[in-house]
Design a protein around this motif. Structure first.
Motif, PDB file in Angstrom:
ATOM      1  N   UNK A  88       0.833  -1.203   0.000  1.00  0.00           N
ATOM      2  CA  UNK A  88       0.000   0.000   0.000  1.00  0.00           C
ATOM      3  C   UNK A  88       0.861   1.244   0.000  1.00  0.00           C
ATOM      4  N   UNK A  89       1.775   1.319   0.959  1.00  0.00           N
ATOM      5  CA  UNK A  89       2.545   2.543   1.179  1.00  0.00           C
ATOM      6  C   UNK A  89       3.803   2.643   0.326  1.00  0.00           C
ATOM      7  N   UNK A  90       4.203   1.544  -0.291  1.00  0.00           N
ATOM      8  CA  UNK A  90       5.429   1.576  -1.073  1.00  0.00           C
ATOM      9  C   UNK A  90       6.679   1.447  -0.221  1.00  0.00           C
ATOM     10  N   UNK A  91       6.518   1.174   1.048  1.00  0.00           N
ATOM     11  CA  UNK A  91       7.623   1.043   1.990  1.00  0.00           C
ATOM     12  C   UNK A  91       7.073   0.959   3.390  1.00  0.00           C
ATOM     13  N   UNK A  92       7.927   1.191   4.357  1.00  0.00           N
ATOM     14  CA  UNK A  92       7.481   1.216   5.745  1.00  0.00           C
ATOM     15  C   UNK A  92       6.816   2.557   6.054  1.00  0.00           C
ATOM     16  N   UNK A  96       7.248   7.203   4.583  1.00  0.00           N
ATOM     17  CA  UNK A  96       6.260   8.066   3.923  1.00  0.00           C
ATOM     18  C   UNK A  96       6.319   9.420   4.612  1.00  0.00           C
ATOM     19  N   UNK A  97       6.964  10.418   4.027  1.00  0.00           N
ATOM     20  CA  UNK A  97       7.241  11.662   4.743  1.00  0.00           C
ATOM     21  C   UNK A  97       6.019  12.489   5.095  1.00  0.00           C
ATOM     22  N   UNK A 120       3.739   7.626  15.126  1.00  0.00           N
ATOM     23  CA  UNK A 120       3.998   6.278  15.618  1.00  0.00           C
ATOM     24  C   UNK A 120       2.990   5.299  15.078  1.00  0.00           C
ATOM     25  N   UNK A 121       3.409   4.080  14.878  1.00  0.00           N
ATOM     26  CA  UNK A 121       2.487   3.020  14.463  1.00  0.00           C
ATOM     27  C   UNK A 121       2.747   1.772  15.285  1.00  0.00           C
ATOM     28  N   UNK A 122       1.694   1.001  15.468  1.00  0.00           N
ATOM     29  CA  UNK A 122       1.783  -0.312  16.121  1.00  0.00           C
ATOM     30  C   UNK A 122       0.876  -1.248  15.352  1.00  0.00           C
ATOM     31  N   UNK A 123       1.448  -2.303  14.831  1.00  0.00           N
ATOM     32  CA  UNK A 123       0.679  -3.305  14.097  1.00  0.00           C
ATOM     33  C   UNK A 123       0.531  -4.533  14.985  1.00  0.00           C
ATOM     34  N   UNK A 124      -0.685  -5.009  15.117  1.00  0.00           N
ATOM     35  CA  UNK A 124      -0.962  -6.189  15.914  1.00  0.00           C
ATOM     36  C   UNK A 124       0.025  -7.299  15.543  1.00  0.00           C
ATOM     37  N   UNK A 125       0.852  -7.772  16.475  1.00  0.00           N
ATOM     38  CA  UNK A 125       1.839  -8.800  16.133  1.00  0.00           C
ATOM     39  C   UNK A 125       1.209 -10.127  15.727  1.00  0.00           C
ATOM     40  N   UNK A 126      -0.066 -10.309  16.059  1.00  0.00           N
ATOM     41  CA  UNK A 126      -0.757 -11.536  15.669  1.00  0.00           C
ATOM     42  C   UNK A 126      -1.405 -11.418  14.289  1.00  0.00           C
ATOM     43  N   UNK A 127      -1.286 -10.254  13.652  1.00  0.00           N
ATOM     44  CA  UNK A 127      -1.870 -10.072  12.324  1.00  0.00           C
ATOM     45  C   UNK A 127      -1.237 -11.045  11.334  1.00  0.00           C
ATOM     46  N   UNK A 128      -2.079 -11.737  10.586  1.00  0.00           N
ATOM     47  CA  UNK A 128      -1.640 -12.720   9.600  1.00  0.00           C
ATOM     48  C   UNK A 128      -2.233 -12.346   8.252  1.00  0.00           C
ATOM     49  N   UNK A 277       7.925   4.563  18.357  1.00  0.00           N
ATOM     50  CA  UNK A 277       8.007   5.564  17.295  1.00  0.00           C
ATOM     51  C   UNK A 277       7.823   4.929  15.929  1.00  0.00           C
ATOM     52  N   UNK A 278       7.258   5.708  14.998  1.00  0.00           N
ATOM     53  CA  UNK A 278       7.016   5.183  13.664  1.00  0.00           C
ATOM     54  C   UNK A 278       8.315   4.789  12.995  1.00  0.00           C
ATOM     55  N   UNK A 279       9.418   5.424  13.317  1.00  0.00           N
ATOM     56  CA  UNK A 279      10.728   5.046  12.806  1.00  0.00           C
ATOM     57  C   UNK A 279      11.540   4.436  13.942  1.00  0.00           C
ATOM     58  N   UNK A 280      12.233   3.320  13.695  1.00  0.00           N
ATOM     59  CA  UNK A 280      13.050   2.747  14.757  1.00  0.00           C
ATOM     60  C   UNK A 280      14.063   3.714  15.330  1.00  0.00           C
ATOM     61  N   UNK A 281      14.548   4.642  14.495  1.00  0.00           N
ATOM     62  CA  UNK A 281      15.529   5.620  14.976  1.00  0.00           C
ATOM     63  C   UNK A 281      14.868   6.906  15.442  1.00  0.00           C
ATOM     64  N   UNK A 282      13.558   7.039  15.151  1.00  0.00           N
ATOM     65  CA  UNK A 282      12.789   8.248  15.501  1.00  0.00           C
ATOM     66  C   UNK A 282      13.403   9.493  14.872  1.00  0.00           C
TER      67      UNK A 282
END
Length: 285
Positions: A88-92, A96-97, A120-128, A277-282
């Motif tokens: 969808x987003x073309x990346x993480x 997406x700036x 920030x984003x959090x995706x359900x780790x159980x999402x399949x 944070x939405x980016x691991x490095x924030x």
């Protein structure tokens, strides 16, 4: 029966293709009309409905809208996990700036409301993605929305999930299935359907199976009313409470193939939490 696929945009040009698997590439379903069988909705009556937006990715014609979302706390929006997929987003998400939510605005190119950056984003780790199971994500906003924008959410065993209960689905989805979208928010009246009916519709023989533990479905027994392409992540509301998020389905508005929604009561209590944070490095946000 057509393959069950997700209901979200996949490219900046608004061109869509079927997924290789039920949700593996988060491709949209074919559409008959926007929020099939619906009518214009006033954002003042549903302030908790927001549009996920990236003009850089999806263009400015419709404010960059590609999915829906729902305000469940002043700085928290829930949406479908597949809306945040690379397809969808073309990346993480952090790549997406201009990833924002548009709140308080019915017409996507209109005035008023707020555009707030997603930090920030959090995706359900159980999402399949292969089974559509656990299709839920949480967005954190850079600034708070008013408390009046927040909708209550259904708890486990909530009567709003009872089969036959009137419900309403909201979105800005595709009007034709050919990349033609509504410019303003719409809604459609549906009703919650029984798990047995949903299991009959999606037994897994030709694609993804309905899973009552994390999904619910809604539609019109006569057909003609449904969510559709581009509505992913948007709300299904009953009794003044959020009970579902638009997730997937086979076609749109078909009596034999109702829309399938993420069951909010099964997933949200454990997932609405402080997010990373939405980016691991924030950095860069």
């Amino acid at each position: 029966m057509r393959r069950p696929i997700a209901r979200a945009a996949t490219t900046a040009l608004g061109l869509f293709a079927a997924a290789a698997g039920p949700l593996a590439t988060a491709a949209p379903a074919a559409a008959d009309s926007v929020v099939v069988g619906g009518q214009p909705a006033r954002i003042a009556d549903a302030p908790w409905v927001v549009a996920l937006s990236s003009r850089d990715r999806f263009g400015g014609t419709r404010g960059g809208q590609f999915c829906g979302g729902v305000v469940v706390a002043p700085t928290r929006v829930v949406t479908a996990a597949h809306c945040l997929g690379r397809e969808i987003l073309g990346g993480e998400p952090w790549e997406v700036p201009d990833f924002k939510v548009i709140a308080g605005r019915s017409a996507l190119r209109g005035e008023g409301g707020k555009e707030i950056r997603v930090v920030g984003t959090w995706v359900n780790p159980a999402y399949d993605a292969a089974t559509n199971d656990g299709d839920l994500a949480v967005l954190t906003l850079a600034s708070a929305l008013p408390q009046s924008y927040v909708i209550a959410t259904a708890a486990t065993g909530d009567g709003a999930e009872t089969p036959g209960t009137p419900a309403t689905v909201y979105g800005w989805g595709d009007t034709t299935g050919n990349g033609t979208y509504a410019s303003s928010l719409r809604s459609a009246p549906v009703q919650v359907l029984s798990d047995a009916a949903c299991e009959r519709a999606y037994p897994g023989v030709f694609g993804t199976a309905y899973r009552a533990g994390t999904m619910l479905c809604a539609g019109d027994p006569q057909g003609g009313k449904d969510a559709c392409q581009g509505d992913s992540g948007g709300p299904l509301v009953a009794g003044g409470r959020l009970i579902g998020l638009v997730s997937w389905g086979s076609g749109c508005g078909q009596a034999e193939n109702p829309g399938v929604y993420t069951r909010v009561s099964a997933l949200l209590p454990s997932t609405l939490r402080p997010v990373t944070p939405v980016s691991p490095s924030a950095r860069g946000w």
